[in-house]
Enzyme design. Sequence first.
Site, PDB file in Angstrom:
ATOM      1  N   ASP A  16      54.602  95.886 122.085  1.00  0.00           N
ATOM      2  CA  ASP A  16      54.045  96.891 123.009  1.00  0.00           C
ATOM      3  C   ASP A  16      53.743  96.227 124.350  1.00  0.00           C
ATOM      4  OD1 ASP A  16      53.522  99.309 121.126  1.00  0.00           O
ATOM      5  OD2 ASP A  16      52.743  97.574 120.040  1.00  0.00           O
ATOM      6  N   LYS A  66      49.589  99.191 131.667  1.00  0.00           N
ATOM      7  CA  LYS A  66      48.475  99.279 132.621  1.00  0.00           C
ATOM      8  C   LYS A  66      47.715  97.958 132.680  1.00  0.00           C
ATOM      9  CE  LYS A  66      47.542 104.175 132.117  1.00  0.00           C
ATOM     10  NZ  LYS A  66      46.714 105.143 131.414  1.00  0.00           N
ATOM     11  N   LYS A 119      70.006 101.037 119.703  1.00  0.00           N
ATOM     12  CA  LYS A 119      70.515 102.220 120.422  1.00  0.00           C
ATOM     13  C   LYS A 119      69.772 102.379 121.741  1.00  0.00           C
ATOM     14  CE  LYS A 119      70.805 105.112 116.772  1.00  0.00           C
ATOM     15  NZ  LYS A 119      70.405 106.286 116.067  1.00  0.00           N
ATOM     16  N   PHE A 120      68.464 102.201 121.640  1.00  0.00           N
ATOM     17  CA  PHE A 120      67.581 102.351 122.790  1.00  0.00           C
ATOM     18  C   PHE A 120      67.949 101.334 123.887  1.00  0.00           C
ATOM     19  CE2 PHE A 120      63.996  99.679 124.070  1.00  0.00           C
ATOM     20  CZ  PHE A 120      63.359 100.495 124.989  1.00  0.00           C
TER      21      PHE A 120
HETATM   22  C1  LIG Z   1      57.041  98.798 120.802  1.00  0.00           C
HETATM   23  S1  LIG Z   1      57.113  98.692 119.072  1.00  0.00           S
HETATM   24  C2  LIG Z   1      58.619  97.791 118.811  1.00  0.00           C
HETATM   25  C3  LIG Z   1      59.113  97.887 117.411  1.00  0.00           C
HETATM   26  C4  LIG Z   1      60.380  97.102 117.058  1.00  0.00           C
HETATM   27  N1  LIG Z   1      60.156  95.677 117.104  1.00  0.00           N
HETATM   28  C5  LIG Z   1      61.549  97.497 117.918  1.00  0.00           C
HETATM   29  O1  LIG Z   1      62.079  96.635 118.631  1.00  0.00           O
HETATM   30  O2  LIG Z   1      61.943  98.674 117.896  1.00  0.00           O
HETATM   31  C6  LIG Z   1      55.871  97.484 118.657  1.00  0.00           C
HETATM   32  C7  LIG Z   1      55.395  97.581 117.213  1.00  0.00           C
HETATM   33  O3  LIG Z   1      54.541  96.501 116.931  1.00  0.00           O
HETATM   34  C8  LIG Z   1      53.515  96.963 116.057  1.00  0.00           C
HETATM   35  N2  LIG Z   1      52.372  96.043 116.221  1.00  0.00           N
HETATM   36  C9  LIG Z   1      51.698  95.773 117.361  1.00  0.00           C
HETATM   37  N3  LIG Z   1      50.735  94.872 117.152  1.00  0.00           N
HETATM   38  C10 LIG Z   1      50.800  94.549 115.826  1.00  0.00           C
HETATM   39  C11 LIG Z   1      50.041  93.666 115.009  1.00  0.00           C
HETATM   40  N4  LIG Z   1      49.033  92.936 115.496  1.00  0.00           N
HETATM   41  N5  LIG Z   1      50.363  93.588 113.708  1.00  0.00           N
HETATM   42  C12 LIG Z   1      51.385  94.331 113.191  1.00  0.00           C
HETATM   43  N6  LIG Z   1      52.138  95.182 113.923  1.00  0.00           N
HETATM   44  C13 LIG Z   1      51.843  95.291 115.226  1.00  0.00           C
HETATM   45  C14 LIG Z   1      53.242  98.380 116.519  1.00  0.00           C
HETATM   46  O4  LIG Z   1      52.677  99.169 115.495  1.00  0.00           O
HETATM   47  C15 LIG Z   1      54.640  98.861 116.910  1.00  0.00           C
HETATM   48  O5  LIG Z   1      55.273  99.528 115.849  1.00  0.00           O
END
Ligand SMILES: C[S@@+](CC[C@H](N)C(=O)[O-])C[C@H]1O[C@@H](n2cnc3c(N)ncnc32)[C@H](O)[C@@H]1O
Length: 246
Positions: free
Chosen positions: A154, A158, A226-227
């Site tokens: 993520d 911001k 895909k994204f």
């Molecule tokens: C932006 S998404 C990207 C998902 C995937 N890696 C992709 O490339 O499509 C980031 C993911 O990391 C997970 N996440 C963030 N912090 C985490 C943490 N401390 N432990 C486990 N999962 C986490 C979130 O729930 C989210 O599903």
Amino acid sequence: MPTRPNADTRTAPAAERASEPRIDPRERSIRSYVVRAGRMGPGQVRAMAELGPRFVVPYGATRCDFAAAFGRDAPRVLEVGFGMGDATAQIAQALPGTDFIGIEVHTPGVGALLKRIGELQLTNLRLIQHDAVEVLQHMVAPSSLAGVHVFFPDPWHKKKHNKRRLIQPEFVRLLVSRLKPGAYLHCATDWQPYADQMLEVLSAEPHLRNTAAGFAPRPGHRPLTKFEHRGLKLGHGVWDLVFERR
Ligand SMILES: C[S@@+](CC[C@H](N)C(=O)[O-])C[C@H]1O[C@@H](n2cnc3c(N)ncnc32)[C@H](O)[C@@H]1O
């Protein structure tokens, strides 16, 4: 015989605990995720019920015996935040000689990846539904991993949320402590300010060595999503970083 993963009930030896990277408990009120509500489709619900007992390792604040969880002792790569798990499943399928530990907090993502595990008949993937910081601290032994993947964490765009970003010095120290010497840390992002932060933080970690002159070409093991494909066509960038533990 299903390999029901057993948490290793031994706690870490005192010497090991003393050299552990510390994460300030006050900082831990700042999480890198928000737990979102999300509906699961019927296939995901079924996969959770049928495959969860075999492929989901319950979180425990003790070292996990991953060799027992996988039923073998192969190189192990851990992924932080697998999302819906598309890339995770593809990578696990392409590399059957490696065992993958996928960590994610989002329930529909866990259901979706379990469904893929069933469809692809994967045996080299186990999932943990919990905060990756605590999993790494408590369940994963120091110097035990062959690699770590952090794909598109993520970005917390911001400024006031930047502190929630995962790739910060303290978390990187924890990740590095879990890598074997020579093992790799692979991060990727499509948000340039975060890419710059990643490069700065990883380059400043004394136990890491950059395998490229700066950002790395996308390694063959990371599939193009895909994204990402759509983003690239629109001219958006993606930055990969591949570092090695010294
Ligand atoms: C932006 S998404 C990207 C998902 C995937 N890696 C992709 O490339 O499509 C980031 C993911 O990391 C997970 N996440 C963030 N912090 C985490 C943490 N401390 N432990 C486990 N999962 C986490 C979130 O729930 C989210 O599903």
